[in-house]
Design a protein around this motif. Structure first.
Motif, short mmCIF file in Angstrom:
data_model
loop_
_atom_site.label_atom_id
_atom_site.label_comp_id
_atom_site.label_asym_id
_atom_site.label_seq_id
_atom_site.Cartn_x
_atom_site.Cartn_y
_atom_site.Cartn_z
N UNK A 164 0.82 -1.21 0.00
CA UNK A 164 0.00 0.00 0.00
C UNK A 164 0.86 1.27 0.00
N UNK A 165 2.10 1.16 0.44
CA UNK A 165 2.89 2.39 0.62
C UNK A 165 4.19 2.40 -0.18
N UNK A 166 4.61 1.25 -0.69
CA UNK A 166 5.84 1.19 -1.49
C UNK A 166 5.48 0.75 -2.91
N UNK A 167 6.30 1.18 -3.83
CA UNK A 167 6.09 0.71 -5.21
C UNK A 167 6.47 -0.75 -5.31
N UNK A 168 5.75 -1.47 -6.12
CA UNK A 168 6.00 -2.91 -6.26
C UNK A 168 7.09 -3.15 -7.31
N UNK A 169 7.85 -4.21 -7.21
CA UNK A 169 7.77 -5.19 -6.11
C UNK A 169 8.40 -4.64 -4.83
N UNK A 170 7.85 -5.06 -3.68
CA UNK A 170 8.36 -4.63 -2.37
C UNK A 170 9.65 -5.36 -2.08
N UNK A 171 10.66 -4.61 -1.68
CA UNK A 171 11.95 -5.23 -1.36
C UNK A 171 11.92 -5.88 0.02
N UNK A 172 12.91 -6.77 0.27
CA UNK A 172 13.05 -7.40 1.60
C UNK A 172 13.21 -6.35 2.69
N UNK A 173 14.03 -5.32 2.38
CA UNK A 173 14.28 -4.29 3.40
C UNK A 173 13.00 -3.53 3.73
N UNK A 174 12.19 -3.25 2.72
CA UNK A 174 10.95 -2.52 2.96
C UNK A 174 9.96 -3.37 3.77
N UNK A 175 9.78 -4.63 3.39
CA UNK A 175 8.86 -5.53 4.10
C UNK A 175 9.32 -5.75 5.54
N UNK A 176 10.63 -5.99 5.69
CA UNK A 176 11.16 -6.22 7.04
C UNK A 176 11.02 -4.97 7.91
N UNK A 177 11.27 -3.78 7.30
CA UNK A 177 11.15 -2.53 8.05
C UNK A 177 9.72 -2.32 8.52
N UNK A 178 8.76 -2.59 7.63
CA UNK A 178 7.36 -2.42 8.01
C UNK A 178 6.97 -3.40 9.10
N UNK A 179 7.46 -4.63 8.98
CA UNK A 179 7.10 -5.61 10.01
C UNK A 179 7.70 -5.22 11.37
N UNK A 180 8.91 -4.70 11.34
CA UNK A 180 9.50 -4.21 12.59
C UNK A 180 8.60 -3.15 13.23
N UNK A 181 8.11 -2.24 12.40
CA UNK A 181 7.28 -1.16 12.92
C UNK A 181 5.95 -1.70 13.44
N UNK A 182 5.35 -2.64 12.69
CA UNK A 182 4.08 -3.23 13.13
C UNK A 182 4.23 -3.94 14.48
N UNK A 183 5.38 -4.57 14.69
CA UNK A 183 5.60 -5.30 15.94
C UNK A 183 5.99 -4.39 17.09
N UNK A 184 6.63 -3.26 16.75
CA UNK A 184 7.06 -2.35 17.83
C UNK A 184 5.97 -1.33 18.18
#
Length: 675
Positions: free
Chosen positions: A112-132
C-alpha cells in the motif's frame, strides 16, 4: 508475527529474530533437524528453531565472506531497515485500512505504501514497525488486524499505563539499588511512598502481594534477588523497619497504636470517673490487706489476693479482679477495638495491649496504694480446703503490696498468711487430682529484650510455691464464676476440654520433661462453648475464665455477663451473640499464641547467634531411621536433626548436639547430633 515453523531457510539466508525484546538481523550458517545455527548482528552465534524467525525474505549473504565482512553487511542491512522504518507513517497506513474488515501480512501492507515489487528491506522494516508500534494493529498468527477507532483509544490508554509502569520500574530500580548499596547520593523519586508500600506488602506476603510481579521485576532490574528478604533489607536500610522488626504484627494488622475514637474514649476515662463509680453500690474492701503476685516485668495488674483468718479455723480468701466491664461499655469504640484484638500480646521486645496503656497500666490496673474498682470472689474455706461459702460482689479495693513470684516464695517459707494461702492451694489441687485432674507443668522460658537490644533469658519453675498459690486461686475464682452462671442457665464463654486420649506407645525415660511432653500431646484441645461442659485436665465440671479482663476479651465478656447476672439475675449477652463470638475469638487466640511462640523463638535463635552457642544437650522426643525430633531443654525449643550412622540412642534419652547454623529471620536452626 512470523513464527511459521514450515518456512524453509537455507544457509546464507538473511532473517530477523527477537533477542531480549529487540529485533536483530542474522545470517543462517547451517541447518539441521528443524534447527539452524546463525550469526547475529551483535556478533553472537546462536542456535534457533524456525519458530523464532520474525521475517525471512530472499536476501542472502555469501558464507565465503569473513566473519567481519558478514557482520558489516548484517549491520548495514539493519541500519537501512531502521531508516526505512523511521520514515513510515503508521497512522496514515491505519487510516487507509481501518474501515476494512480484513487482516494482512507485512508484505500486503507494504504494497500500500511502497512501489512494487516490495523489497526485503521494505517488508522487514514495516514488520519491525508493526511489531514495535502496538497502537494501530493487533498481531496474531503472522497476520495484522487494524483496530477500530474506539479500540485504538483504549489501546492508547493501555500503552500509556504500560509506559508509566516501565518508567516507574526504571526509576524505582535505580532508587532501590542506591538504597541497597548505601550510596551517599540517593536517587530521589516522586513515587517513593508508593514503592515503599509495595515493598512492605511483598516483604510480608511474597507472591500473594497484589503487586508482587511489579516488585519482583523491580528488584531484578536493581540487580537484587527477587525475594521478600531483599524487600525487607531495603526497608531496613531506608529506616522504615528495624533490623528486628516483627513482620507478623504487620501481617495481621496489629499495632501498639489505637484508632482515634478509642484513644478519645480512653482519655475521657479519668480518676474522677473511677471515683464516681466507686461511690455506687460497691462494698468497701479497702481495709483488706490485698496484694498482687506477678512477674517483675508486669505493668498491667488485673488480679490480686487477700486472706483473713476467721473464727473456728476458717479463712476468707479474696480473689479480686479488675472491674474492666464497669468502665468499658459494650459496643463502644474501646470495646470494638478490644474485640478485634482479642488479647494482649506479650513479646520479648514489646507488647501490643488489648486496651490503651492509660487504662491497662493506669486506671484499670490494680496498682499499689490506689483505690480500684474490682469484682471480688470471697471464699470461706476451712483448713482441710472444704469450701462452705462463695460470695461474688462489686467492690473497691486498695492494693497494699505488689509482689513478685520470688517475693512470695520467700514469704511462704516465713509462714503466716502466705503459708496458709499456699497450704490451702495445695489441698485444693490435691482434691482436683483425686477427681482425675492432670498436672503436667512445663518450665517457662522468659525472654526479655531491653531498649539497647540486650537479650535476657530466664527459666521459671511453674511448680514453685508462688506459682501454685496463684494458679489454684485463679482456677477457683474461674470455677466459681462458671458455677454461678451455669446454675442459672445463663450462657457464657465456658471453657471445656474433652477426655484426654490414652497412651498406646509406652516409652520409658528417666527424664520427667520427656514424659510431660509425651503426655501433653494426648490432651484434647480446649474449646469455647456457650453451654457448660467438663474440663478434663482441670477435673472441673463447669469452667470459664474471668480473671484476666484487662488482657483477654473473652474474660471481659464473661465479667460483663457475670455482673449482669449478679444484678439482674438475667443474661446480658444472648446465646446467639456469644456463639457469634466464639469462632473469631478462637482464631484470634490461635493467632496470638503463634505470634508469641514464633517471636520468642526468633529472639532465642538471635541469642544463640550472638552468644556463639554451639554445644548443648537435647532430649529425643521422636526418632526414626533418618531423623530425630529434639527438644533443647535450656531454651524449650524443638528442632530436627539427621540421625548419624550407627547411632546408639533411643526416644527419651539425652544426646549432645552442635549448632551448625542459626538464622533468626528465616527461622532456621540447623543442628547435628554429636556421637
Amino acid at each position: 508475527m512470523s513464527r511459521n515453523e514450515g518456512i524453509e531457510i537455507a544457509p546464507g539466508a538473511v532473517f530477523e529474530f527477537f533477542e531480549s525484546k529487540e529485533i536483530l538481523c542474522g545470517v543462517v550458517l547451517s541447518v539441521k533437524d528443524g534447527r539452524f545455527n546463525a550469526l547475529s548482528e551483535s556478533n553472537r552465534e546462536v542456535g534457533l528453531t524456525f519458530s523464532r524467525v520474525v521475517y525471512s525474505g530472499k536476501k542472502s549473504l555469501d558464507l565465503e565472506l569473513s566473519r567481519d565482512q558478514l557482520l558489516e553487511k548484517l549491520r548495514s542491512i539493519s541500519v537501512n531497515r531502521k531508516e526505512i522504518m523511521n520514515r513510515i507513517d503508521m497512522q496514515a497506513i491505519w487510516s487507509l485500512l481501518e474501515s476494512e474488515d480484513a487482516s494482512y501480512d507485512a508484505v500486503e501492507i507494504a504494497e500500500f505504501i511502497f512501489s512494487t515489487p516490495v523489497s526485503d528491506d521494505q517488508a522487514a522494516a514495516l514488520k519491525r514497525l508493526l511489531l514495535s508500534d502496538r497502537l494501530y494493529f493487533q498481531a496474531k498468527d503472522s497476520r495484522f488486524y487494524p483496530r477500530s477507532a474506539q479500540n485504538v483509544e483504549t489501546r492508547r490508554l493501555e500503552l500509556e499505563k504500560e509506559a508509566e509502569r516501565e518508567q516507574k520500574l526504571i526509576e524505582g530500580a535505580r532508587w532501590v539499588a542506591s538504597i541497597y548499596n548505601r550510596k551517599q547520593n540517593i536517587t530521589q523519586i516522586d513515587f517513593r511512598d508508593e514503592i515503599t508500600e509495595e515493598l512492605k506488602n511483598f516483604a510480608l506476603f511474597g507472591e500473594d502481594a497484589k503487586q508482587s510481579a511489579f516488585i519482583k521485576e523491580l528488584l531484578k532490574l536493581a540487580g537484587l534477588a527477587s525475594t521478600s528478604q531483599s524487600a525487607f533489607r531495603i526497608l531496613v536500610r531506608l529506616g522504615v523497619w528495624r533490623e528486628d522488626e516483627n513482620l507478623m504484627l504487620h501481617e495481621h494488622g496489629l499495632s501498639a497504636e489505637f484508632p482515634p475514637d478509642a484513644v478519645e474514649q480512653a482519655e475521657r476515662i479519668t480518676i474522677s470517673t473511677l471515683t464516681q463509680k466507686a461511690a455506687s453500690e460497691r462494698e468497701d474492701l479497702t481495709s483488706l490487706d490485698v496484694f498482687t503476685v506477678d512477674s517483675p516485668f508486669t505493668r498491667d495488674y488485673d488480679d490480686a489476693l487477700s486472706v483473713v483468718e476467721l473464727e473456728s479455723g476458717l479463712f476468707e480468701v479474696g480473689i479480686h479482679i479488675a472491674d474492666v466491664a464497669e468502665l468499658i461499655e459494650q459496643g463502644s469504640p474501646l470495646d470494638r477495638e478490644a474485640e478485634a484484638r482479642a488479647s494482649s500480646i506479650y513479646l520479648p521486645d514489646e507488647r501490643v495491649s488489648m486496651l490503651p496503656a492509660s487504662l491497662s497500666e493506669g486506671i484499670l490496673s490494680l496498682k499499689a496504694q490506689e483505690d480500684r474498682l474490682a469484682l471480688s470472689f470471697l471464699i470461706t474455706i476451712d483448713s482441710k480446703a472444704d469450701i462452705s461459702k462463695t460470695r461474688i460482689c462489686k467492690s473497691v479495693v486498695r492494693i497494699r503490696k505488689q509482689l513478685t513470684y520470688g517475693d512470695v516464695n520467700d514469704r511462704v517459707l516465713e509462714g503466716g498468711k502466705f503459708k496458709a494461702l499456699y497450704d490451702l492451694a495445695v489441698k485444693l489441687r490435691q482434691k482436683r487430682l483425686d477427681r482425675g485432674a492432670i498436672v503436667l507443668p512445663i518450665p517457662e522460658i522468659q525472654v526479655y529484650v531491653n531498649s539497647a537490644g540486650m537479650i535476657q533469658i530466664s527459666r521459671y519453675d511453674k511448680e514453685s510455691p508462688s506459682q501454685i498459690l496463684v494458679s489454684e486461686w485463679m482456677i477457683e475464682a474461674n470455677a466459681a464464676a462458671a458455677v454461678y452462671l451455669a446454675q442459672r442457665d445463663i450462657p457464657a464463654l465456658y471453657r471445656s476440654q474433652a477426655e484426654c486420649r490414652q497412651e498406646t506407645e509406652f516409652v520409658q525415660s528417666e527424664h520427667e520433661l520427656f514424659s510431660i511432653y509425651r503426655r501433653r500431646r494426648l490432651f484434647s484441645r480446649a474449646e469455647l462453648t456457650t453451654e457448660p461442659k467438663p474440663h478434663c485436665s482441670l477435673a472441673i465440671p463447669n469452667y470459664t475464665t474471668v480473671t484476666s479482663p484487662i488482657r483477654r476479651y473473652s474474660d471481659l465478656v464473661v465479667q460483663r455477663q457475670l455482673k449482669h447476672a449478679l444484678a439482674m439475675d438475667a443474661e446480658l449477652y444472648s446465646k446467639q451473640e456469644l456463639d457469634s463470638l466464639i469462632a473469631p475469638l478462637s482464631l484470634a487466640h490461635s493467632r496470638v499464641f503463634t505470634i508469641q511462640r514464633k517471636w520468642t523463638r526468633y529472639w532465642i535463635l538471635k541469642y544463640m547467634e550472638q552468644e556463639d552457642i554451639d554445644n548443648l544437650s537435647a532430649l529425643v522426643l521422636v526418632k526414626n531411621a533418618r531423623y530425630a525430633h529434639l527438644l533443647i531443654p535450656d531454651f524449650l525449643i524443638e528442632a530436627n536433626a539427621p540421625v548419624p550412622e550407627n547411632a546408639n540412642f533411643n526416644q527419651g534419652e539425652k544426646v549432645k548436639i552442635r549448632i551448625e547454623k542459626a538464622i533468626p529471620r528465616e527461622d532456621v536452626l540447623k543442628i547435628q547430633i554429636v556421637m
